[in-house]
Design a protein around this motif. Structure first.
Motif, PDB file in Angstrom:
ATOM      1  N   THR A  48      -3.302  20.879  -6.304  1.00 24.69           N
ATOM      2  CA  THR A  48      -4.621  21.303  -6.242  1.00 24.69           C
ATOM      3  C   THR A  48      -5.282  21.902  -7.211  1.00 24.69           C
ATOM      4  O   THR A  48      -6.472  21.653  -7.672  1.00 24.69           O
TER       5      THR A  48
ATOM      6  N   ASP B 162      -8.335  15.305  -2.700  1.00 29.56           N
ATOM      7  CA  ASP B 162      -6.894  16.078  -2.573  1.00 29.56           C
ATOM      8  C   ASP B 162      -6.356  15.711  -1.468  1.00 29.56           C
ATOM      9  O   ASP B 162      -7.129  16.038  -0.225  1.00 29.56           O
ATOM     10  N   GLU B 163      -5.395  15.155  -1.471  1.00 32.73           N
ATOM     11  CA  GLU B 163      -4.502  14.697  -0.163  1.00 32.73           C
ATOM     12  C   GLU B 163      -5.472  14.411   1.025  1.00 32.73           C
ATOM     13  O   GLU B 163      -5.519  14.559   2.159  1.00 32.73           O
TER      14      GLU B 163
HETATM   15 MG   LIG Z   1      -2.352  21.283  -2.628  1.00 36.45          MG
END
Ligand SMILES: [Mg+2]
Ligand SMILES: Nc1ncnc2c1ncn2[C@@H]1O[C@H](COP(=O)(O)OP(=O)(O)OP(=O)(O)O)[C@@H](O)[C@H]1O
Lengths: 271, 251
Positions: free
Chosen positions: A64, A176-177
């Motif tokens: 991240t 991000d995910e």
């Molecule tokens: Mg992360």
């Protein structure tokens, strides 16, 4: 080019990468949080234009952090990010972010949420709503324009987040995910739709995930990060043919071998 | 209200209290409690008087001006504390102290400072309500999901756009709760202030009525104030209800 099962460290990864141009260059990025937390150590990386790059690695390895530094949301401690050859500091119109928790405005309709990036750029209302409607249709949520985020399922909310990122017409999408908060079926459908969409929209995508399967299924390039301080462990190019259907791909030997190899690599970190 | 283990609707509980009041009043036990019915008669009569209208207008005006300042000031202080670490350190303690201090004891000082006029009412209202508005705004600002702010930034919001297109709305449920609490405190403040100041507007009417033992009129006035405060607070409640759907769903 035949797929090698060997993980290819960046140093001798020159061949495939140099043929395509890198839209994003990560140069010597090091990041400390405060003085103690050493999140990233000298990351060097090229993101080829028009391809899907995935960051994969153990929890807390700095995925991240790296993505946010590329997005311009975090300052690196040292090093620089180049977009199309020019160093940048801070966010810019050539990059758009898709958030793990969707980050939709709860008080705004789907239409306004999707048009929000354009609203911030002071585009005329009917102009931006026209664009928004187009992308709402493209991500498959037509008919929900006037709904509010809390009236949608998790999967649909993320489609709104994706449409919002597409609407500003950025060349690079940072995710991000994006699927971690949606259930497995929705996730698979979403992955397929995403691949299809990216073939149409010709975007460069940088994608953070926890899922090895997801990484291998989606990526042209997988960046494996080591535990904190995050370094590049290896870069893998699965080169899976996307001509086959999703179910065939998931049964493909090449696909399964890559999943296994990465699993063996990551497993070391768990011990 | 709960009676015999059962939940009584608010309206009925009001009726019951009204009934008790009427009975106590009819019994003529304590002279400061006239029967409710005669208070209501007095209320109708008071509500039609010119001097009441004038007094109410003056009080309402001072009240509104005070609330206006308190809301803008409170939101400003709350945002400043919520967003700027130094402001939080410098102001935080004081705002907390003022929000919980027994401010009524300050009213006589205010009278000395600002004289016996509208200005004192305005200052009292501000003093009573601004801190709780600031504190609630602060809580709201601290509550904002960091990713919402990042979203704004990543899509190129200027500082100003971030503030009025994202952060303000994200904190709105708490801000409204603060405004409602501030309003209630301001009404309290103005009642206490008015009774003490006792020389302007409604305060003077209160004073006159209680001094001449016009208990019906005194209670009528109290009821009117009560209804006003309730009306205001439910108005804010209505606004709060409109943002409720997202207060709960924010991450
Ligand atoms: Mg992360
Ligand atoms: N604001 C912060 N202050 C201090 N440390 C932080 C901060 N943000 C992240 N970290 C630490 O830096 C490291 C990298 O964090 P990051 O969120 O980038 O990891 P990640 O790979 O995305 O993890 P995950 O897989 O759990 O999402 C972690 O050890 C985390 O605890």
């Amino acid at each position: 080019m035949p797929t090698s099962l060997q993980s290819m460290p960046r140093a001798d990864d020159g061949a495939p990468v140099s043929k395509t141009e890198n839209i994003v260059e990560v140069r010597d990025i090091t990041k400390f949080y405060g003085t103690d937390v050493h999140a990233l150590e000298k990351i060097n990386l090229g993101i080829p234009v028009g391809q899907m790059t995935t960051f994969l690695g153990p929890s807390g390895c700095g995925k991240t952090t790296l993505l946010k530094i590329i997005a311009g949301l975090l300052e690196p401690t040292s090093g620089e990010i180049l977009i199309k050859g020019a160093p940048v500091s801070g966010p810019g119109p050539e990059r758009a972010f898709v958030f793990q928790d969707f980050a939709l405005l709860p008080w705004a309709t789907v239409l306004r949420n999707v048009a929000f990036g354009l609203e911030l750029r002071h585009e005329a209302k009917n102009e931006r709503e026209k664009v928004a409607r187009h992308y709402i249709a493209e991500v498959g949520i037509s008919g929900f324009e006037q709904k509010y985020p809390h009236e949608l399922s998790g999967g649909m909310r993320q489609r709104v987040g994706l449409a919002r990122a597409l609407a500003v017409n950025a060349e690079v999408l940072l995710m991000d995910e994006p699927f971690s908060a949606v259930d497995e079926q929705t996730r698979r459908k979403f992955q397929e739709d995403l691949l299809h969409l990216l073939a149409v929209e010709k975007k460069t995508v940088i994608f953070v995930t926890h899922s090895i399967e997801e990484a291998v299924y989606l990526s042209d390039q997988i960046v494996l990060l080591s535990p904190r301080p995050g370094r590049i462990h290896s870069i893998i190019r699965p080169e899976i043919s996307r001509d086959a259907g999703p179910d065939e791909i998931r049964r493909d030997k090449n696909y399964l071998d890559h999943v296994e190899e990465i699993w063996q690599d990551l497993r070391k970190y768990l011990e | 209200m709960i009676l015999f283990g059962r939940q009584i609707p608010a309206f009925f509980s009001l009726l019951i209290w009204g009934g008790i009041w009427e009975i106590v009043g009819q019994l003529d036990l304590v002279f400061i409690f006239p029967p409710l019915s005669s208070v209501l008669v007095a209320l109708v009569e008071v509500a039609q008087r010119r001097d009441f209208h004038e007094a109410a207008a003056v009080s309402l005006k001072a009240f509104s001006i005070g609330m206006g300042f308190a809301i803008t000031g409170g939101i400003f202080i709350g945002f400043l504390m919520g967003r700027v670490e130094t402001a939080d350190k410098v102001l935080g303690m004081w705002v907390n102290i003022f929000a919980s201090a027994p401010l009524s004891s300050l009213v006589p000082v205010l009278m000395l400072l600002f004289g016996l006029g509208q200005l004192t009412i305005i200052v009292t209202v501000i003093l009573f309500s601004i801190w709780i508005i600031a504190l609630d705004t602060y809580a709201g600002v601290r509550h904002i999901s960091p990713s919402l702010e990042e979203m704004g930034k990543s899509f190129g919001a200027s500082r100003w756009q971030l503030l009025y297109k994202v952060l303000f709305w994200a904190a709105l449920p708490e801000i409204l709760a603060g405004v409602r609490m501030g309003l209630i405190r301001a009404v309290k403040g103005i009642v206490i202030g008015q009774l003490l100041v006792a020389v302007v507007a409604l305060g003077r009417m209160f004073q006159t009525y209680s001094r001449s033992f016009l208990m019906e009129e005194f209670w009528a006035l109290t009821l009117i104030l009560f209804v006003f405060a309730l009306g205001f607070s439910s108005l804010i409640g209505l606004l709060e209800h409109r943002v409720e759907y997202y207060a709960g769903t924010r991450i």
